[in-house]
Write a protein that holds these residues in place. Sequence first.
Motif, PDB file in Angstrom:
ATOM      1  N   GLY A 296     -25.985 -16.303 -16.802  1.00 49.56           N
ATOM      2  CA  GLY A 296     -26.243 -14.988 -16.244  1.00 49.56           C
ATOM      3  C   GLY A 296     -27.096 -15.039 -14.993  1.00 49.56           C
ATOM      4  N   GLY A 297     -27.260 -16.244 -14.417  1.00 50.37           N
ATOM      5  CA  GLY A 297     -28.141 -16.396 -13.281  1.00 50.37           C
ATOM      6  C   GLY A 297     -27.499 -17.021 -12.071  1.00 50.37           C
ATOM      7  N   SER A 298     -28.083 -16.738 -10.917  1.00 52.67           N
ATOM      8  CA  SER A 298     -27.704 -17.360  -9.651  1.00 52.67           C
ATOM      9  C   SER A 298     -28.524 -18.633  -9.473  1.00 52.67           C
ATOM     10  N   PRO A 299     -28.278 -19.401  -8.411  1.00 53.17           N
ATOM     11  CA  PRO A 299     -29.096 -20.593  -8.176  1.00 53.17           C
ATOM     12  C   PRO A 299     -30.595 -20.314  -8.097  1.00 53.17           C
ATOM     13  N   LYS A 300     -30.962 -19.090  -7.787  1.00 52.28           N
ATOM     14  CA  LYS A 300     -32.387 -18.750  -7.670  1.00 52.28           C
ATOM     15  C   LYS A 300     -33.133 -19.006  -8.971  1.00 52.28           C
TER      16      LYS A 300
ATOM     17  N   ASP B  50     -14.726  -1.894  -9.786  1.00 54.19           N
ATOM     18  CA  ASP B  50     -16.133  -2.068  -9.436  1.00 54.19           C
ATOM     19  C   ASP B  50     -16.392  -3.507  -8.990  1.00 54.19           C
ATOM     20  N   ARG B  51     -17.250  -3.678  -7.990  1.00 55.08           N
ATOM     21  CA  ARG B  51     -17.651  -5.031  -7.603  1.00 55.08           C
ATOM     22  C   ARG B  51     -18.586  -5.585  -8.663  1.00 55.08           C
ATOM     23  N   VAL B  52     -18.248  -6.752  -9.191  1.00 55.97           N
ATOM     24  CA  VAL B  52     -19.077  -7.393 -10.211  1.00 55.97           C
ATOM     25  C   VAL B  52     -19.330  -8.837  -9.803  1.00 55.97           C
ATOM     26  N   LEU B  53     -20.342  -9.426 -10.407  1.00 54.56           N
ATOM     27  CA  LEU B  53     -20.632 -10.841 -10.214  1.00 54.56           C
ATOM     28  C   LEU B  53     -20.298 -11.601 -11.482  1.00 54.56           C
ATOM     29  N   THR B  54     -19.953 -12.867 -11.328  1.00 54.89           N
ATOM     30  CA  THR B  54     -19.624 -13.675 -12.499  1.00 54.89           C
ATOM     31  C   THR B  54     -20.838 -13.902 -13.391  1.00 54.89           C
ATOM     32  N   THR B  55     -22.037 -13.661 -12.886  1.00 50.19           N
ATOM     33  CA  THR B  55     -23.227 -13.728 -13.737  1.00 50.19           C
ATOM     34  C   THR B  55     -23.159 -12.706 -14.865  1.00 50.19           C
ATOM     35  N   GLN B  56     -22.377 -11.654 -14.692  1.00 56.44           N
ATOM     36  CA  GLN B  56     -22.296 -10.598 -15.694  1.00 56.44           C
ATOM     37  C   GLN B  56     -21.476 -10.995 -16.917  1.00 56.44           C
ATOM     38  N   VAL B  57     -20.799 -12.129 -16.833  1.00 54.86           N
ATOM     39  CA  VAL B  57     -20.025 -12.609 -17.975  1.00 54.86           C
ATOM     40  C   VAL B  57     -20.952 -13.039 -19.115  1.00 54.86           C
ATOM     41  N   ALA B  58     -22.036 -13.735 -18.798  1.00 55.12           N
ATOM     42  CA  ALA B  58     -22.927 -14.275 -19.840  1.00 55.12           C
ATOM     43  C   ALA B  58     -23.520 -13.179 -20.735  1.00 55.12           C
ATOM     44  N   PRO B  59     -24.139 -12.137 -20.177  1.00 57.63           N
ATOM     45  CA  PRO B  59     -24.650 -11.099 -21.072  1.00 57.63           C
ATOM     46  C   PRO B  59     -23.552 -10.383 -21.844  1.00 57.63           C
ATOM     47  N   THR B  60     -22.356 -10.294 -21.264  1.00 54.81           N
ATOM     48  CA  THR B  60     -21.234  -9.680 -21.972  1.00 54.81           C
ATOM     49  C   THR B  60     -20.858 -10.506 -23.196  1.00 54.81           C
ATOM     50  N   ILE B  61     -20.839 -11.825 -23.051  1.00 55.62           N
ATOM     51  CA  ILE B  61     -20.539 -12.704 -24.182  1.00 55.62           C
ATOM     52  C   ILE B  61     -21.515 -12.456 -25.329  1.00 55.62           C
ATOM     53  N   LEU B  62     -22.795 -12.383 -25.001  1.00 57.34           N
ATOM     54  CA  LEU B  62     -23.788 -12.187 -26.054  1.00 57.34           C
ATOM     55  C   LEU B  62     -23.659 -10.807 -26.694  1.00 57.34           C
ATOM     56  N   ARG B  63     -23.380  -9.791 -25.911  1.00 56.80           N
ATOM     57  CA  ARG B  63     -23.177  -8.456 -26.491  1.00 56.80           C
ATOM     58  C   ARG B  63     -22.007  -8.481 -27.479  1.00 56.80           C
ATOM     59  N   LEU B  64     -20.927  -9.143 -27.117  1.00 56.94           N
ATOM     60  CA  LEU B  64     -19.760  -9.197 -27.992  1.00 56.94           C
ATOM     61  C   LEU B  64     -20.081  -9.880 -29.316  1.00 56.94           C
ATOM     62  N   LEU B  65     -21.014 -10.835 -29.276  1.00 60.11           N
ATOM     63  CA  LEU B  65     -21.389 -11.557 -30.491  1.00 60.11           C
ATOM     64  C   LEU B  65     -22.583 -10.927 -31.198  1.00 60.11           C
ATOM     65  N   GLY B  66     -23.012  -9.756 -30.722  1.00 58.19           N
ATOM     66  CA  GLY B  66     -24.089  -9.052 -31.391  1.00 58.19           C
ATOM     67  C   GLY B  66     -25.459  -9.606 -31.111  1.00 58.19           C
TER      68      GLY B  66
END
Length: 561
Positions: A107-111, A520-536
Motif C-alpha cells: 500500500g506504499g510508494s517508494p517513499k 476514477d484515477r486510482v493508484l496500485t497502492t490501493q490494492v493492498a488495503p482492498t485485499i485486507l478489507r476483503l479478508l476482514g
Amino acid sequence: MKKTGKGTFVPRAISAVVLTMAALHASSAAARDDGHSHGHDREGNGTVRHVLLISFDGLHEQDVARCVASNACPNLALLAKSGATYTNAYTPGLSDSFPGLAALVTGGSPKTTGLFYDVSYDRTLYAPSDTNCTGKQGWNVVFDETAGIDAENGGALVHLDGGGAFNPQAIPHAKIDGVCKPVYPHDYLKTNTVFEVVRQGLPNVPTAWADKHAWGYDWLNGPSGAGVDDLARTEINSIDPKTNTNYTDVYTHTETFDDLHVQGLINQIDGKNSTGDKSPGVPAIFGADFQTLSVAQKATVASGGGYLDASFTPGPQVSAAIAYIDASLGRIVNELKQRGLYRSTAIIVTSKHGQSPTDHTKLVKNGDTLTKLLEANDYLDPAGKFGQNATASGNLNDGTGLVGTGFVQTDDVGLVWLRDQNQLEQVVRTLKDNLSCNAPGICADGPMAYLLYGRRVGAVFGDPKEGRTPDIVVQPNPGVIYTSSTAKDEEHGGNAPDDSHLALVVYVPGARQAGRTVDDRVLTTQVAPTILRLLGLDPQRLSSVARERTRSLPGFEEDGF
C-alpha cells in the motif's frame, strides 16, 4: 459495460463481506470448511476466504480494452464481466518491478517502502565483507538474479532455485543499535506487507507467492522475514538445461517458466504447496508474477515484438503472449471452479508495470547519455569506477564493489545518487544545460520530462539525506531508453504513461459489480488495503497505508473496523 463513479458499486454485498469476515476467520481451523485444511472449499454465497493476486507484467489498460473488445482474451473478458475494470490505474511514481510489486502488497510508494529498483544504493550501508561495520559507507545494493548463491564468485546460474540459498556476497551490512548486522532483502524493505498482516490476523491459514527471482524477492516476507509461508524459489535467469539459455531469450521460452507458476497456483488451489509435496491448505492470500508478455513487449519490432502503432495494436509476439496469459488465467480460474473455490475467492488481475514506448516511432536509444554526462563532469568517477560497476573480478555481486562512490541507475528513467551531495546544485545546473537529445544531452527537454531534486524529490520519495532516496530523478521524454542495446525496444522503470498506466480487473464473489467500469484515477497502492478489507482485516495494520493515508479502491472504502 456499465460505468460508475467513485464508490457507487457493491454497497450492501461488500459491506456484508466486510462485517462478517473477521468473525469467520477468527474461528478455529476445525470449524472452517475443508477449503483451509484440505483444499476442497464448498461454494460460498459471497464470502471471501481467499484472495488471488496476479501480475501479468507489462499489461496495460489499453491491452485489456483491446483484447476484450476483439475477443482475444476470453477468460479475462469473463472475469471483467463478473467484476470491475478500473480504467485509470497507475503506479505511484516509479514503475520498476520492485516498487511496482511493493505498491500492490504494502500500500506504499517508494517513499515509505524504500524500494526504488532491484539495483539501488544506500548511503548508510556497509559492504558485505565489512562484517564489523568499520569501513566506508554507501553500498550499491543488487537484489536481482545474482542474489542467489549460484552467483557467488560470479558462478553460473545453473539451478532453478538459485542454488537454494542467498549469495553472501550480495548481502550488505548495517549498524543497528551499535551492532553490525547483515541486511537481507526482507530487512531492506522499510514497511510491512499484506502477507505479514494476514499471517498475524489469520494465523491458521497459509500465504504464498511466486516471482521471477528466487532470492531477490525475499523482501516479500517483510521485516519479520516470515510473511510468506510458501515463497516459490524460481529464477527466470537460471540456465534451462534443455536449451542452455535462460528463460528470457524468447517469449515462448518464458512461457515454460511461467507454466511453473501456473502449476504452482493449481497446486495451491488443490490445498498443496507450490511444489505439490505438502498439503498446508488453500492460502488466504496467494498469487504469482508472469513474464511472458513483458518479454514479448521488449523484443524488437523488427523481430515481431512490441506494438505496431500508437493505438496499442499488438505485434505478433505480443498478440501470442496475450493469448498465452489469458489461457493461463483460464486454467487457474477453472481449477478454482473445479475445487469449489470460485465463489469464495476474490481475483485481482493487474501488473507491476507497463512498458515504454508502445509507439515505436517515439523510441530513442542514444546510449546512456545521463551516466556519460555525470562521468564527464566528474560527478561520478570519469572511468566508471563506482559501485558494482567496478568489482575486482568484473562479476556483479561478488562483494568487491567499491564503497561510498555514489551510483546511477538508468533504463527509461535515471536515478542518481551523487558521490558528493554538496554538488547537487552544480549537477542540476549541468543537467539543465544539457536537456536536449543532441550530444551530450539527456533527452529530457519535452513537456512530459522533468528533473526531481531537492524539496520536490523529498516530497515525493523521501529525504535523500537519510540515505536511500536518489538525489535526482530524471524522467526523460517518453520513448527514451538510456541504452544503445539492440536487444530491446521497450523498457520500464520510470513514470512515462506507457510505464505507469496499468490494467486492473477485480472480481469479488457476491459483490454487485458485474461488468462495471470505474473511471476514477486510482493508484496500485490501493490494492493492498482492498485485499485486507476483503479478508476482514484492518488496512491500517499496514504501516505504509497508515503513513501515506492510502485508501481502498473505490467501492471498497467502507469504514467499520
